[in-house]
Design a protein around this motif. Structure first.
Motif, PDB file in Angstrom:
ATOM      1  N   SER A 176       1.010  10.334   6.371  1.00  0.00           N
ATOM      2  CA  SER A 176       1.419   9.073   5.747  1.00  0.00           C
ATOM      3  C   SER A 176       2.092   8.146   6.750  1.00  0.00           C
ATOM      4  CB  SER A 176       2.369   9.343   4.569  1.00  0.00           C
ATOM      5  OG  SER A 176       1.722  10.073   3.554  1.00  0.00           O
TER       6      SER A 176
ATOM      7  N   GLN B  62      -9.538   0.962   5.160  1.00  0.00           N
ATOM      8  CA  GLN B  62      -9.631   2.367   4.747  1.00  0.00           C
ATOM      9  C   GLN B  62     -10.899   3.027   5.282  1.00  0.00           C
ATOM     10  OE1 GLN B  62      -8.023   3.169   0.511  1.00  0.00           O
ATOM     11  NE2 GLN B  62      -8.398   0.954   0.519  1.00  0.00           N
TER      12      GLN B  62
ATOM     13  N   THR C 216       5.517   4.021   0.847  1.00  0.00           N
ATOM     14  CA  THR C 216       5.047   2.692   0.436  1.00  0.00           C
ATOM     15  C   THR C 216       5.596   1.641   1.386  1.00  0.00           C
ATOM     16  OG1 THR C 216       4.888   3.335  -1.894  1.00  0.00           O
ATOM     17  CG2 THR C 216       4.975   0.984  -1.418  1.00  0.00           C
TER      18      THR C 216
ATOM     19  N   PHE D 120       0.761   5.280   1.012  1.00  0.00           N
ATOM     20  CA  PHE D 120       0.076   6.290   1.812  1.00  0.00           C
ATOM     21  C   PHE D 120       0.529   7.673   1.342  1.00  0.00           C
ATOM     22  CE2 PHE D 120       1.096   2.482   4.203  1.00  0.00           C
ATOM     23  CZ  PHE D 120      -0.134   2.092   4.710  1.00  0.00           C
TER      24      PHE D 120
ATOM     25  N   VAL E  67      -2.257   0.564  -4.330  1.00  0.00           N
ATOM     26  CA  VAL E  67      -1.863  -0.702  -3.715  1.00  0.00           C
ATOM     27  C   VAL E  67      -1.375  -1.633  -4.813  1.00  0.00           C
ATOM     28  CG1 VAL E  67      -2.524  -2.683  -2.318  1.00  0.00           C
ATOM     29  CG2 VAL E  67      -3.629  -0.475  -1.913  1.00  0.00           C
TER      30      VAL E  67
ATOM     31  N   LEU F 290      -6.018   5.178   0.455  1.00  0.00           N
ATOM     32  CA  LEU F 290      -4.698   4.824  -0.058  1.00  0.00           C
ATOM     33  C   LEU F 290      -4.545   5.375  -1.471  1.00  0.00           C
ATOM     34  CD1 LEU F 290      -4.539   1.103   1.127  1.00  0.00           C
ATOM     35  CD2 LEU F 290      -3.294   3.033   2.123  1.00  0.00           C
TER      36      LEU F 290
ATOM     37  N   PRO G  30       0.826  -1.209   0.000  1.00  0.00           N
ATOM     38  CA  PRO G  30       0.000   0.000   0.000  1.00  0.00           C
ATOM     39  C   PRO G  30       0.862   1.261   0.000  1.00  0.00           C
ATOM     40  CG  PRO G  30       0.132  -0.912   2.213  1.00  0.00           C
ATOM     41  CD  PRO G  30       0.857  -1.874   1.312  1.00  0.00           C
TER      42      PRO G  30
END
Length: 496
Positions: free
Chosen positions: A317, A394, A366, A217, A404, A401, A215
């Motif tokens: 993040s 989420q 990431t 952020f 992903v 996000l 994922p």
């Protein structure tokens, strides 16, 4: 008369087997007595090339790989073998027979943090810990290359007749890019038997599939409340991270004390709190390991997140990544918190899940989560379960996000390989372990690209695998045992 004939056939078979075992023992002993020093010397030469693949330069154009291949070419000529440089792949062969046995290895290695080694990771250290040869690639997989070369040489010296050609395949991007090998295999004649020597004993007939959830952020915060920044951790995606750190901002004395108290209870790792002008640096030292065996390491990223459980952080993040790790992974290594993705296979064992690397690009962060997936669950089902868990997380955290990346690897189970039992018999013979059986590993080797490949060494069962760690080594005794067993393996498969 029929019983007598059958008895005679059985006796002939027994005598032939006993004779072959005697030959195997004789040549194996010759190999160790003659070439143990030579294989150590060759291993030292092989690890001196830092064959780490780098972004922006193709492997065949990388000077370190060019030098590495030049050494292999020289060794092949010195030992009397044919040599083919095919770009990403090198073939070193003995014999011109039509059918062949392919011994599969790789010559590239993972990066190494030089500050964590007593000597250069690309220089054999034989003195720091007597009996061990410490360097990057000793166990994964340059030690196996050196051993295979001298097993072939011993067979050649002793003029052992083989029905099949022995071909040592050395791929140069196993740790980073299987694409060139997948393309090469489209034209490579499948061997009669294939054996990878890039795993463990006794005989590996099953491998989990290398998988990834990554994922990204991308959020900022007001920075008026308690927040974290500069979250870092890990070295590469296939290593359990040894180091992780974060900077904590706007925390009062009571909160810092609370975090220190929480850290003191997590005694599997070493925490360090260091005050600086704009906050407190919190760092963790764990223990690196191959990510196929997360139980062998201590995950610094997971433990760093753990200390923040129950602490409300601003939703930037870095804070989102910590919440993600705590809520979906935690200190568990089997994915039990990650929605419904956890499962296990009776022979291959459970799927493993480990956060391994944090990468930053500006404000984007990431997180790489490495999974090792066994047989037992359909890929589409697993992908749906991952998507559902990510979606629910989420919504629950009011997070979006920015992306992903999900990779679902294919596991392998090949317990019917025609040569697996022969290899198991060799292991039992040379180790005396009559209870040994077929095994499964979390790692993924190039065996998956062959019709009937299994893995045979070079590491022993029950011992911590050191490849991909910052303390990689192979012992002198293991090199001797490997040389004996690989010599016997080549003779056996060369005549099957």
């Amino acid at each position: 008369m029929k019983k007598l004939a059958l008895a005679s056939i059985a006796l002939l078979a027994f005598n032939a087997h006993a004779k072959l075992n005697k030959i195997n023992d004789s040549v194996a002993d010759y190999a160790v007595n003659t070439y143990q020093s030579a294989q150590i010397h060759t291993l030292a030469n092989l690890v001196s090339f830092p064959t780490v693949n780098k972004d922006g330069i193709n492997t065949p154009d990388n000077p370190d790989f060019i030098g590495f291949k030049a050494l292999l070419k020289m060794k092949a000529a010195e030992l009397g073998f044919d040599y083919q440089d095919l770009g990403y792949t090198v073939l070193i062969g003995m014999g011109q027979q039509t059918e062949k046995v392919t011994i599969v290895t790789h010559g590239d290695v993972q990066p190494a943090n030089a500050s964590k080694w007593k000597k250069s990771p690309f220089e054999i250290d034989s003195t720091s810990e007597p009996g061990k040869l410490i360097a990057r690639g000793t166990e994964d997989d340059k030690g196996a290359i050196a051993t295979a070369l001298y097993a072939m040489k011993a067979i050649k010296d002793q003029q052992i007749t083989l029905n099949n050609r022995i071909e040592l395949m050395i791929y140069l991007a196993e740790e980073s890019d299987w694409g060139p090998l997948e393309e090469f295999m489209k034209s490579y004649q499948q061997p009669k038997y294939a054996v990878t020597i890039d795993a463990s004993y006794p005989v590996v007939v099953a491998e989990k599939g290398w998988s990834l959830i990554a994922p990204t952020f991308n959020a900022t915060s007001a920075q008026t409340g308690v927040y974290v920044s500069e979250l870092t951790g890990g070295a590469f995606k296939s290593q359990i991270p040894e180091d992780a750190s974060v900077v904590l901002h706007n925390a009062d004395t009571a909160l810092v004390s609370k975090l220190k108290h929480a850290a003191s209870a997590l005694n599997a790792v070493e925490f360090n709190f260091s005050e600086q002008a704009d906050g407190v640096v919190i760092s963790v030292k764990g223990l690196s390991a191959h990510s196929s065996e997360p139980e062998s390491g201590v995950n610094a990223i997971a433990y760093l997140a753990e200390v923040f459980k129950g602490i409300e952080l601003e939703n930037n993040s870095d804070g989102q990544a910590i919440a993600f790790i705590n809520q979906l992974i935690g200190l568990d290594i089997h994915g039990k918190q990650f929605g419904d993705i956890a499962y296990k296979h009776d022979f291959m064992g459970p799927m493993t899940v480990a956060p391994t690397l944090i990468e930053r690009d500006g404000n984007e962060l990431t997180l790489a989560v490495n999974l090792r997936r066994p047989m037992g669950k359909d890929e589409a089902v697993l992908r749906t379960q991952i998507d559902t868990a990510l979606s629910n997380w989420q919504v629950r955290n009011n997070v979006k996000l920015s992306g992903v990346d999900v990779v679902i690897g294919t596991p392998m189970l090949l317990d019917s390989a025609p040569h697996a039992q022969a290899l198991l018999d060799i292991f039992k013979h040379f180790t005396g372990d009559q209870e040994a059986g077929f095994v499964s590993i979390g790692g993924g080797t190039n065996a998956k690209l062959f019709d009937n490949a299994v893995s045979f060494g070079p590491s022993m069962p029950g011992k911590r695998y050191t490849g991909h760690s910052e303390h990689e080594f192979i012992t002198l005794e293991q090199l001797k045992l490997n040389l004996k067993m690989y010599t016997a393996m080549m003779i056996k498969l060369g005549n099957m």
